[in-house]
Design a protein around this motif. Sequence first.
Motif, PDB file in Angstrom:
ATOM      1  N   TYR A   1       0.828  -1.167   0.017  1.00 29.07           N
ATOM      2  CA  TYR A   1      -0.116  -0.153  -0.020  1.00 29.07           C
ATOM      3  C   TYR A   1       0.867   1.396  -0.047  1.00 29.07           C
ATOM      4  O   TYR A   1       0.327   2.271  -0.672  1.00 29.07           O
ATOM      5  CB  TYR A   1      -0.933   0.071   1.074  1.00 29.07           C
ATOM      6  CG  TYR A   1      -1.889   1.213   1.364  1.00 29.07           C
ATOM      7  CD1 TYR A   1      -3.071   1.188   0.465  1.00 29.07           C
ATOM      8  CD2 TYR A   1      -1.392   2.305   2.148  1.00 29.07           C
ATOM      9  CE1 TYR A   1      -3.789   2.202   0.670  1.00 29.07           C
ATOM     10  CE2 TYR A   1      -2.643   3.329   2.182  1.00 29.07           C
ATOM     11  CZ  TYR A   1      -3.622   3.263   1.468  1.00 29.07           C
ATOM     12  OH  TYR A   1      -4.353   4.406   1.528  1.00 29.07           O
TER      13      TYR A   1
ATOM     14  N   VAL B   1       1.082   4.663  -2.300  1.00 32.43           N
ATOM     15  CA  VAL B   1       0.807   5.963  -1.590  1.00 32.43           C
ATOM     16  C   VAL B   1       1.958   6.754  -2.321  1.00 32.43           C
ATOM     17  O   VAL B   1       1.841   8.056  -2.549  1.00 32.43           O
ATOM     18  CB  VAL B   1       0.914   5.872  -0.220  1.00 32.43           C
ATOM     19  CG1 VAL B   1       0.815   7.302   0.356  1.00 32.43           C
ATOM     20  CG2 VAL B   1      -0.478   5.307   0.285  1.00 32.43           C
TER      21      VAL B   1
ATOM     22  N   SER C   1       1.431   7.836  -5.748  1.00 34.58           N
ATOM     23  CA  SER C   1       0.607   9.058  -5.535  1.00 34.58           C
ATOM     24  C   SER C   1       1.149  10.412  -5.298  1.00 34.58           C
ATOM     25  O   SER C   1       0.641  11.519  -5.894  1.00 34.58           O
ATOM     26  CB  SER C   1      -0.897   8.751  -4.748  1.00 34.58           C
ATOM     27  OG  SER C   1      -0.466   8.432  -3.522  1.00 34.58           O
TER      28      SER C   1
ATOM     29  N   VAL D   1      -4.089   0.377  -6.140  1.00 30.76           N
ATOM     30  CA  VAL D   1      -4.118   1.487  -5.079  1.00 30.76           C
ATOM     31  C   VAL D   1      -3.876   2.629  -5.854  1.00 30.76           C
ATOM     32  O   VAL D   1      -4.589   3.810  -5.280  1.00 30.76           O
ATOM     33  CB  VAL D   1      -3.007   1.302  -4.052  1.00 30.76           C
ATOM     34  CG1 VAL D   1      -3.013   2.174  -2.898  1.00 30.76           C
ATOM     35  CG2 VAL D   1      -3.606  -0.078  -3.372  1.00 30.76           C
TER      36      VAL D   1
ATOM     37  N   LEU E   1      -6.089   6.259  -5.797  1.00 24.92           N
ATOM     38  CA  LEU E   1      -5.354   7.587  -5.060  1.00 24.92           C
ATOM     39  C   LEU E   1      -5.360   8.603  -5.986  1.00 24.92           C
ATOM     40  O   LEU E   1      -4.988   9.611  -5.525  1.00 24.92           O
ATOM     41  CB  LEU E   1      -4.223   7.092  -4.288  1.00 24.92           C
ATOM     42  CG  LEU E   1      -4.167   6.205  -3.096  1.00 24.92           C
ATOM     43  CD1 LEU E   1      -2.936   5.840  -2.344  1.00 24.92           C
ATOM     44  CD2 LEU E   1      -5.332   6.793  -2.106  1.00 24.92           C
TER      45      LEU E   1
ATOM     46  N   ASN F   1      -7.270  -1.859  -1.476  1.00 21.77           N
ATOM     47  CA  ASN F   1      -7.926  -0.914  -2.418  1.00 21.77           C
ATOM     48  C   ASN F   1      -9.094  -0.279  -1.638  1.00 21.77           C
ATOM     49  O   ASN F   1      -9.367   0.801  -2.034  1.00 21.77           O
ATOM     50  CB  ASN F   1      -8.496  -2.031  -3.629  1.00 21.77           C
ATOM     51  CG  ASN F   1      -7.599  -2.391  -4.474  1.00 21.77           C
ATOM     52  OD1 ASN F   1      -6.397  -1.910  -4.527  1.00 21.77           O
ATOM     53  ND2 ASN F   1      -7.823  -3.522  -5.331  1.00 21.77           N
TER      54      ASN F   1
ATOM     55  N   ALA G   1      -7.495   2.578   0.084  1.00 21.88           N
ATOM     56  CA  ALA G   1      -7.547   3.875  -1.081  1.00 21.88           C
ATOM     57  C   ALA G   1      -8.880   4.428  -1.415  1.00 21.88           C
ATOM     58  O   ALA G   1      -8.918   5.697  -1.533  1.00 21.88           O
ATOM     59  CB  ALA G   1      -6.971   3.426  -2.252  1.00 21.88           C
TER      60      ALA G   1
END
Length: 431
Positions: free
Chosen positions: A247, A251, A254, A327, A331, A382, A385
């Motif tokens: 995850y 992040v 993103s 993810v 995001l 998911n 997110a």
Amino acid sequence: MNKILYNIIWLIFDKFFILFLQFVVGVKIANYYGADLYGKYSYAISLVAFSEIFFELMNPRVIKKFYTEDSYNNIVYNISFFRNIMAFLLFFVPIILKLFFTIDNLLFYMLLLICFDNILNSTTFGIENFFEYKLESKRIVVSNNIVKTISYILQYICMILNMEILIIPITRCFGSIIRVFILKHQYKVNYLKNSKELKKKFDKNLILKIIDESKFLWISFVAFLIYTQIDKIMINYYLGEKEVGIYTVGVQLSSILAILIGPIQNSVFPKMLELYRKDYKKYYNFYLLSNTVITQLYLVLTVLSIITLKYLFRYVYSDEYLPAMNVYNILAFSVFVKAIGALQTSHVTIKNIVKKSFYKTLVGLILNIILNNILIPKYGINGAALATLLTQFFVLIFLDFFIKEYREHAFIQLKSFNSFYLLKMFKNRRV
């Protein structure tokens, strides 16, 4: 305007340079140590991130409202002193937790080192805040790039030597020490030429005044921090550290998309403050133009990034991180929502209408926790997110239409979707 653009360019360069280092070294480190160990390190960072609750008692944007030609050094000293004390006290939190709870040794040492890094970073916070206010982010960028280069080179060497993952926070602290010396030297040479200015005075009233004016933004920030960090804590609880590592990659990707938001916020704020004090109509038009540019830019970047990642991901990360692609896809739209509302915190700070931001963020916190509890067990990472995306949309866009004081910037954000309006504004500016 040229000074603003110059400042933004330097901040963007900083982000892209660090991005380059992350792809050259950071990705190799994530692949080398694997999702389990990398997940533990990411989990430690998420836990220490809650220390920002204490640091944000003095909001960076509020601080900038207090600078004058005569008092800047006193403000720089006092805000750095305050954050340093907070960081020093927080350093003992992992030790206390270790005494009363079961924490494995690796996680404990990671927490200690990251907390020590907090102490080093808080030492120069006042200097960085002042440089941002003066639109001299170049000074911060130069120091950051020197430090990050040294840090990533050391991390890569240590990885080649098969050293444990603990070396990552160690090199991070080493780099921060170098950064402290560089920034303090720059500040002393450029702003403390007169020996009298070297005198430092603790000003309790100044600190309390800044804290008082920051209180509603602080409460909002606390709620915001919790609902942006709680996802990793809950993923660790429901799914385990490996999923936290996967995850985290999503992040981090993103955050690459969000690379322009911070530099634009920091650089545009002084201009917004200046125009607000002089002419509200010009302030409104500048706010609308800036927000429209950001929205249109991120509309394009969000779509392009999703398409690009689909083809490039396998060339960068190992197969165990493949779930991070989904993810990111979720995001990415969360970043787009964040870009739409990028300037609203500056706006409510300048107009001193921050009180209801607390209620917004509190609602967001409760909503995010509920959504995480429902969606993570059902959809895994998911779901976390998706919980972030839904919360961001509700808090940053939808809710503002129902708050009288915030309706103005809510409609500005709505107008920012109009591409033709952007062309019209640029045409009018030329005329």
